[in-house]
Each structure stands twice: as C-alpha cells, then as structure tokens.
Write a protein that holds these residues in place. Sequence first.
Motif, PDB file in Angstrom:
ATOM      1  N   PRO A 152       0.824  -1.477   0.134  1.00  0.00           N
ATOM      2  CA  PRO A 152      -0.022   0.019   0.037  1.00  0.00           C
ATOM      3  C   PRO A 152       1.063   1.285   0.073  1.00  0.00           C
ATOM      4  O   PRO A 152       0.470   2.094  -0.734  1.00  0.00           O
ATOM      5  CB  PRO A 152      -0.821  -0.110   1.206  1.00  0.00           C
ATOM      6  N   PHE A 171      -5.560   4.631   5.370  1.00  0.00           N
ATOM      7  CA  PHE A 171      -5.642   3.142   5.541  1.00  0.00           C
ATOM      8  C   PHE A 171      -6.604   3.082   6.916  1.00  0.00           C
ATOM      9  O   PHE A 171      -7.387   2.253   6.674  1.00  0.00           O
ATOM     10  CB  PHE A 171      -4.134   2.870   5.914  1.00  0.00           C
ATOM     11  N   GLY A 207      -3.741  -2.868   3.532  1.00  0.00           N
ATOM     12  CA  GLY A 207      -3.956  -1.730   4.451  1.00  0.00           C
ATOM     13  C   GLY A 207      -4.173  -2.110   5.971  1.00  0.00           C
ATOM     14  O   GLY A 207      -3.320  -1.552   6.692  1.00  0.00           O
ATOM     15  N   LYS A 247      -5.095  -8.576  -1.413  1.00  0.00           N
ATOM     16  CA  LYS A 247      -4.970  -7.127  -1.606  1.00  0.00           C
ATOM     17  C   LYS A 247      -5.931  -6.263  -1.000  1.00  0.00           C
ATOM     18  O   LYS A 247      -5.361  -5.332  -0.579  1.00  0.00           O
ATOM     19  CB  LYS A 247      -5.523  -7.081  -3.407  1.00  0.00           C
TER      20      LYS A 247
END
Length: 449
Positions: free
Chosen positions: A46, A166, A378, A374
């Motif tokens: 990220p 995030f 975060g 994926k």
Amino acid sequence: MTQPEKPGWRWGIFTFRLPFLHTRFYWPEAFQGLFVAAATGMALVPLMTAFFGLSFEEAIAISMIHMMLLTSALIVFGEPYAPGWITPALPLVLAFVLDSYDEPSQRWQAMTAISLNFALLLFALGISGLGKRFVLWLPDTLKAGIVLGAAIAALKRVFIDDADRFLLQQPVATTLACAVCLVFAFSLPMQRLKERSRLIALIGSLGLLPGFIIAATVGPLVGEVIYNIEWGVMIPPVSEAWNKVSPFAIGWPSLAMFIEGMPLALITYVILFGDLVTGNEVIKEGLRDRNDEHIDINPTRSHLSIALRNGIMALSAPFFPTQGALWTGVHVIIMQRWKQGHRSMGSLHDGLISYYLMGIPLLFIFLPLLTGLKPLLGVALSLTLILTGFACAYIAMSIPKTNASRGTVLLVGTALAFFEPWVGLLFGIAATMLLVGWDRDVGALPQES
C-alpha cells in the motif's frame, strides 16, 4: 556428540546450501511460512502504490525481490537466523522520505542513498570489528531514545499522517486485527493462558495470522473488505518496476541525499546490533537442549552478508530497511521445534529454509492468493506499524534507570520522530550529555563460535 555444521558449498566465510540437496523440507514450517509471510511480506505494497508511484503488480514485483534477498541470507550466505526487516527503523525512514521529498523518483533515490549508506557502514564495521565498540560506546539513554523515537513515529504514521488512507478506510477490521495480535503477543493474562493451553499457545505462535483471519472474516460483514479473487498465475513485472525504482534507470541520489540519510543508517545499525544479540542469545539457549549440531555464530559474516544484501537491494529494489538480520518471532518458533531433538527437526538450517519456502517465491505468483490478500494490505501495514510501536515503546521504557533518563528518553524520541534525522540525532546527543551524562552499560555481545 556434537555433529559438524550442516554441509554446503563454502565460498569464503559464507556457505551456500542448496534447498533439497543440502537441506531437508519440513511441511509444518513451510505451511506456517506460506501464510505468515503472505500476511506480512506484502505489507509495504500500500505504501508503494500510494506514495512511490507503483502499480499493484509492480509493488508485488518489488516485494518479491525483497523476499528473495531475505531468503539469500539462509541459502547463499549460510546465516543461522530467521531474517526479516529492521522494523523499528521503518517509521523513522518513512517520516524522513515521505516528508522530505514529493516526487516518487526522489523518494526512490532517497531509499537508495540510505541503503547504500547502511551497506557501506556495515561493511566497514564488519571488516574492522569496530561494530561492537561503536554500540558499546553509545549511552543507554540515547539508545532508548532511538527506540522510543521509532515507536512514536510508527504510531504517528498510523493515527495521524496516513490515517485517512489506511486506518479510517477499514476501522473495524484494523482495530480487531490489532487487538487480537496485541493480546496474543503481549498480554500478561494471555501468557498465563498459553502456559495452560496448547491450543492457545499454537494460535499465539502464528504471529500476525490470527489477526488477519479476524480481519478477513469480519471485514466483509461490515462492508470494509470486498474480495475480487482472480485465478491463474501472475508473472511479476520486474522490468517495469526496475525502470521506476533502480538508480540505473531513474538516476543516482544527490550528495545531499547521502548526507541527509547517514543519521538513519547509524540509528538503524544500533537497532540491528540489538537484533544480532537477541538472535545469538536464542541460539545459545537452544544449544543447552540440543548439543548434537554445531551452529556457527559469526558476527563478521553477518555484517558482510547484510551489507551485500542491502547493496543489491539499493541497486534493484531500494526500500529501506527491509534487509535485516532477524525476524524474532519466527526465529523463536523454529528454535522451539529444533530444541525438541533430531527426530523433530534434523537441522536448524532445514527448518529455517523450509519456513522461507526453500527460496521459491510462491506467494508472489499465485493470483488467488495475491488478489485475496489485496483488500487486506492496508490492515497489514497498520498492524505492522502498531505492533512495532508497542514493542519499541516497552523496550525503550525498560532501559532507563533514573527519572532524569526517562524524561530524556521521551525528549530524544520525540525529536527523532518529528525532526529531520540529523537534527533529531544531534538533539538526542546534546540532551543525553546535558541531562544524564554518557551512561554506558556494557551488555551482551554476539560472540563468534
């Protein structure tokens, strides 16, 4: 009777151990490594996509190079430690690079400069043997301030600097993941439960994985995680990533970048030295139960191998400080099974290389695993930084012995977290000298065997 060291191909002070030829494969370690490494090895993705101008696929390619270089510590150089990031230095590096430079190419150049500084420092200290003297010369208050600075910078990055990107994007999943990992890793009541329950102890040994499972389960229920799993195999675009990050493609760092990055190299070395001491003490403790295998502890080899890895990383995939000596949790887990005897694990090197999947970068190739992880990356980044902040804080607070030292540690840590590295380091030296004095304490040193 002590057996000789695990055989391999010697080259200088290093030993190349080819997986499946020199080392045996163990499924339990490989299974843990696949999922725990997947949960942590891509935590920087990220950051690379948000601040360093890479696509998701290009960031995966960079992460794959990092993991292959880490694995080379075991296979190519013959180190007896589970290698990992120098995690406490990460928030300090991010604070410097992201706040000082706006363009992605400049940020990559800054990472190159710090990595090359660190590689040259390690090489010089390793060859000369001055590393031990350097760390012993530093006062305890300054060391504690450096570690606390990492803690403050980590928590500042999560809760202030990048909260909108995030933490606040997935607040429930991130909070639950962090709570689970903090409890299993640091809670005193949980430690007592681990002693009474093998199941709780097993869950605790999985590192970040339990927190990830909670986030992966609860996230979709609260609408914070949406899976779009794809099937197949992805070939990471290494050449495209190279053209965006390598100094051969984007240009070399300026002299100012090298000078500005030197304090971070010095600070990181202090942290690295502590990792080497920790790794050696864990091995020595294990040798009391397992005296049938010789484990070669060689600080000179460790310095040079880490220097070479950082130098190669600086030229191909510069992201400091991903090339360190020790992933403490993994090192301890593997040592625990090795201590059970030859029937449980033939050689420590077998277990270490198995955990890192025999050097085969499987988790960076399979699309179902990549696309499944994926939406959780975060969470992985926030989790890594929060755990780093907590661990660094309690380590730093355990070092000072006087009230004056404790107050100075807070001042030094705050200066390092909020100011430029040179300013923070000079402030820390001045504060230590004026308020505490040069309070050195000769502690444990890594000894060659």
